[in-house]
Design an enzyme around this catalytic site. Structure first.
Site, mmCIF file in Angstrom:
data_model
loop_
_atom_site.group_PDB
_atom_site.id
_atom_site.type_symbol
_atom_site.label_atom_id
_atom_site.label_comp_id
_atom_site.label_asym_id
_atom_site.label_seq_id
_atom_site.Cartn_x
_atom_site.Cartn_y
_atom_site.Cartn_z
ATOM 1 N N ASP B 8 6.433 -9.951 3.498
ATOM 2 C CA ASP B 8 5.799 -8.640 3.576
ATOM 3 C C ASP B 8 4.352 -8.868 3.151
ATOM 4 O OD1 ASP B 8 4.818 -6.109 3.157
ATOM 5 O OD2 ASP B 8 6.159 -5.603 1.502
ATOM 6 N N LYS B 70 -6.278 -6.802 4.745
ATOM 7 C CA LYS B 70 -5.430 -6.305 5.834
ATOM 8 C C LYS B 70 -6.086 -5.139 6.582
ATOM 9 C CE LYS B 70 -0.658 -4.693 6.284
ATOM 10 N NZ LYS B 70 0.550 -4.448 5.476
ATOM 11 N N GLU B 171 6.760 -2.861 9.566
ATOM 12 C CA GLU B 171 7.213 -2.667 8.179
ATOM 13 C C GLU B 171 8.339 -1.628 8.065
ATOM 14 O OE1 GLU B 171 3.470 -1.891 6.354
ATOM 15 O OE2 GLU B 171 2.875 -3.993 6.499
ATOM 16 N N ASP B 193 6.294 5.203 2.691
ATOM 17 C CA ASP B 193 5.789 3.946 2.110
ATOM 18 C C ASP B 193 4.448 4.195 1.419
ATOM 19 O OD1 ASP B 193 4.756 1.440 1.563
ATOM 20 O OD2 ASP B 193 5.135 0.604 3.547
#
Lengths: 292, 607
Positions: B8, B70, B171, B193
């Protein structure tokens, strides 16, 4: 050779005017090959003393007499704030810097210093900031503060010429030659404040930093050692620390090594090492062997 | 069979997992941490720091610490997200040679995949240390909204780190996979999330036979745990200013400590009602005295400070359900992902909005990596029932008259696939058409990603709408999109092939791979040396301890003196090996040291 790797105290970069920097700054350090410490009696907390033979490269330079000479040891920062002292010296310095001398300070030079030495400055066995036995210095201008003599008019004293002002370059070299790297660094940095491009001061400053960095690193021992706080959390606030020491102490979590703390401190390595060493001396932190 | 790790790769934290037997497990680092901050830094001395250690100096060395890479991966230099990052990042972002993004750290410039590869390499090392074997294959997760370029850039990051990324999965899909692992589920779930730096909410349909369909996904790439920390920092700074008239923000060291303390207090307040923040010697005053900061923060205060942040996530959830055209009561379960979801206020808000308790069966920090590990194992073991179908993350189409987006391949279409549509000219006597190939879900073309363009010329002069052009999109399993445009009357044809690109050339990737490999070798060598050094130093200390006794016992005899000289020489050579960092010599000396130590012990024991 000392286990703490002090044989590499000679700076890697070009040392100013010297053939080699004497490693015997560390009066407790057994690397000199003469003052062997007993392993049962380590001289510095966290540093294991090893009774090692002299380094071959040092044997040629050192003699028994050399090692008894205090002049080659680290001196304390005088209690007169060294910056003030350096500034005072600077104010009296000639406008143009003298040319770089080609003669290197040697062990012999240390015994017979050539340049003027700061008033009251004496070599000490103490490291900087262990001020307990540091010689006290009178402020440079103390004499001016004396009350005027009422009889002075009636009986004028003969005029006495003040002693010639010490040249900061000489002072810097002198301190360097006598192993007072901290003092030499302060003078060099003071010179750099007014002349940032001064090559001589730059070289001295860099060399002093390098030697001092290695010196503190050696005093702390292997940088892979784990650092833990040696004081109860509720007692920390009663210590006498500044915010930089407080910051470094906050990085001590029991799982980080000295090297890691140096990496994350964001401080110049020398400053961080110096603070860690102070904390170790004050038993605020404790070192333990780290795991590979 | 070679093990496949699941990674992850988060904006703020990363996590690695692997299948052990029939169950996925998260791999802890040597320090015992199950997640690693996705932070990379370079120190003044040029040393590379990754993870927790990099995080601990993130403020004091802000210019040379990269976080949230990211947000930049696979983006073009002129994209709005990059412009935003330039404004908000403490590190320097510069334009790359191919219109891509680069990051400057000290005197070196890194591509974004290179920075991400450093984090991936760290995860690889963690896994290899744990498994005791080399790991070369991985499944890596990305947000569901990542486009093909961002996915390719993530794959390239893996390649640079020495990992063959055998599959990129979404994800929320990974989270659902871990949630549904070992169960036969057929339901609609929401994945909430809330990570350290981003918030994502996805609605998925979990069907039988490994069908995980992302129906909608939305979020805020600048909303996460760090914003909650910032509120605590503001509160602390303000109260300190009121008391001492000093701004702690002006001191980087103080700010670093505040940030660490704020995060710690926030985490504590998920389980206790009050947390003590104690920062002695936080700042020095002009009078050269150090001040302490000591405050007590209650959960109630924290919730008040962050009320609007929690509310923002609920608004985004509402948007996600609107996009999915679903009512709240159609959501059958809510999966919580990200450490922030431990906060009671978040759990209450989720429960209130979705009118149901969120699922407590999965670990919020680990669930995504666990899902990736499950998928990795299924791929190498060929367990078809668990293999996710490879689908297009976004719709593909072209821009039409009026800047509208005409979809040819819908989102979530299984690859390989091919779709054709016929278009007509939009002007009288139009002899050429420009085909703009785009990716995205917006009806407005300019809100989607432009993948490429070409012009079809030589069309027959005719009134608008009379010339027909057939456009065909083909998408193969490697993610390569081929677009053909054909004048149906003349047969005139033109085509373009669009390959996802991270912005790096194959040569650049190769060179970065080689640098990463060199770094790994160097690091392994250092570790090897460090192990040997410690072993040697332990023996050295023991030998030195025994030396005086041995000298006293055998020093008068000739053979004894010889033995002592020999021992001294071994000690010296060992020290030289340590000083020179010569691992091979040191290992040789270790054997000699062991013999010397045995001999010394024997001599002392006999007396």
């Amino acid at each position: 050779m000392g286990q703490n790797g002090t044989d590499s105290i000679t700076p890697q970069s070009l040392a100013p005017e010297t053939d080699a920097i004497d490693s015997s700054w560390d009066d407790d350090d057994p690397v000199s090959g003469v003052e062997f410490s007993s392993p049962e009696a380590p001289t510095t907390p966290g540093v294991r003393a090893l009774a090692a033979p002299a380094l071959p490269e040092l044997e040629d330079e050192l003699s028994f007499e050399d090692l008894n000479d205090d002049g080659d040891r680290v001196t304390a920062i005088p209690d007169v704030p060294a910056e003030l002292l350096a500034r005072e010296l600077m104010s009296r310095a000639p406008q143009s810097a003298p040319p770089l001398e080609q003669t290197a300070p040697s062990l012999h030079d240390r015994e017979t210093p050539t340049g003027p030495v700061a008033p009251g400055r004496a070599p000490s066995l103490e490291l900087p900031f262990t001020s307990a036995s540091t010689p006290k210095f009178a402020p440079i201008d103390d004499l001016d503060l004396a009350p005027p003599d009422p009889t002075a008019d009636a009986l004028p004293l003969p005029t006495v010429e003040p002693p010639p002002a010490p040249d900061p370059y000489v002072e810097m070299k002198d301190r360097y030659a006598t192993g007072d790297f901290t003092g030499a660094l302060i003078v060099a940095e003071s010179l750099l404040e007014t002349q940032p491009e001064d090559e001589q001061a730059l070289r001295y400053a860099s060399s002093c930093r390098e030697v001092l960095t290695q010196m503190y690193a050696a005093r702390l021992g292997p940088l892979t050692q784990l650092v833990t706080v040696g004081v109860a959390p509720d007692q920390i606030r009663w210590l006498s620390l500044d915010h930089r020491a407080g910051f470094l102490l906050s990085m001590v979590d029991g799982t980080s090594t000295i090297e890691e703390i140096l990496d994350i401190s964001g401080m110049p390595r020398l400053d961080a090492l110096r603070i860690l060493f102070t904390l170790l001396e004050q038993q605020v932190i404790v070192l333990a062997p780290g795991e590979a | 069979m070679e093990r496949v790790i699941g990674i992850d790769l988060g904006t703020t934290n990363s996590c690695v997992a692997v299948m052990e037997g029939d169950a996925p497990v998260v791999i802890p680092s040597r320090g015992g941490y199950k997640t690693t901050p996705s932070i990379v830094a370079v120190t003044e001395a040029g040393k590379r720091l990754v993870g927790h250690i990099a995080k601990r100096q993130a403020i004091t060395n802000a210019e040379n610490t990269v976080y949230a890479a990211k947000r930049l991966i696979g983006r073009k230099w002129n994209s709005p997200q990059v412009k935003n990052a330039i404004m908000t990042s403490s590190y320097t972002i510069v334009e790359g040679p191919h219109g891509d993004v680069r990051i400057k750290l000290r005197d070196k410039t890194y591509s974004v995949p290179e920075v991400s590869s450093i984090v991936l390499q760290e995860m690889k090392i963690v896994a290899e240390d744990y498994l005791g074997e080399t790991v070369t294959k991985a499944v890596v997760t990305v947000p569901a909204y990542f486009n093909d370029n961002q996915r390719q850039a993530t794959k390239d990051a893996g390649a640079i780190a020495g990992l063959d990324v055998i599959r990129i999965i979404n994800e929320p899909t990974a989270a659902s996979l871990a949630y549904g692992f070992g169960k036969e589920l057929d339901r609609t779930v929401a994945v909430y999330d809330l990570g350290g730096g981003t918030f994502d909410i996805s609605v998925l349909e979990i069907g039988a036979h490994g069908v995980f369909k992302v129906i909608s996904t939305t979020g805020d790439t600048f909303l996460g745990g760090e914003d909650f920390d910032a509120r605590i920092i503001d509160w602390l700074v303000e109260s300190f200013r009121e008391e001492h008239d000093l701004d702690l923000r002006q001191d980087r060291m103080a700010l670093q400590r505040l940030r660490d303390a704020a995060e710690k207090a926030k985490c504590e307040l998920s389980t206790v009602k009050e947390s003590e923040i104690n920062l002695p010697f936080i700042i020095s005053t002009g009078r050269n005295e150090a001040l302490h900061l000591q405050r007590s923060l209650s959960r109630e205060t924290l919730e008040k400070l962050c009320e609007d942040l929690v509310e923002r996530t609920v608004d985004i959830c509402r948007q996600a359900l609107d996009d999915a055209k679903l009512d709240v009561d159609e959501i059958e379960d809510v999966i919580l992902v990200g450490g922030m979801t431990r906060m009671p206020a978040i759990q209450r808000a989720v429960t209130d909005y979705f009118q149901r308790e969120p699922n407590k069966g999965v670990h919020p920090d680990e669930v995504v990596a666990l899902g990736a590990a499950i998928q990795g194992a299924a791929l190498v073991e060929d367990k078809h029932e668990m293999i996710l179908l490879d689908v297009t993350p976004h719709a593909l189409g072209i821009m039409t008259f009026g800047s509208y987006f005409e979809e040819l391949i819908p989102q979530n279409t299984t690859v390989p696939t091919s779709h054709t549509k016929v278009f007509t000219t939009s002007r009288d006597n139009q002899t050429a058409v420009k085909i703009l190939v785009m990716q995205g879900e917006s009806k407005k073309a300019d809100e989607n990603e432009l993948l490429g363009e070409f012009i079809l010329t030589g069309l027959r002069r005719a009134p608008k709408g009379h010339v027909e052009i057939e456009v065909t999109f083909e998408l193969n399993t490697d993610g390569i999109v081929s677009v053909h445009a054909k004048d149906l009357e003349t047969g005139q044809e033109q085509s373009i092939q669009v390959t996802a690109s991270s912005g790096l050339t194959p040569d650049e990737i190769q060179s970065m791979m080689s640098s990463a490999q060199d770094y790994l070798v160097e690091r392994r060598t250092d570790e090897d040396f460090e192990k040997a050094r410690q072993e040697a130093e332990t023996m050295l200390a023991e030998i030195e301890r025994l030396f005086p006794d041995v000298e006293r016992i055998v020093g008068t005899a000739d053979f004894g003196r010889d033995a002592i000289v020999k021992a001294r020489s071994i000690v010296e050579r060992t020290q030289q090996a340590i000083d020179r960092k010569d691992t091979a010599l040191l290992k040789e000396q270790i054997e000699q040291l062991a013999r010397t130590e045995r001999m010394f012990r024997g001599v002392v024991a006999r007396t």
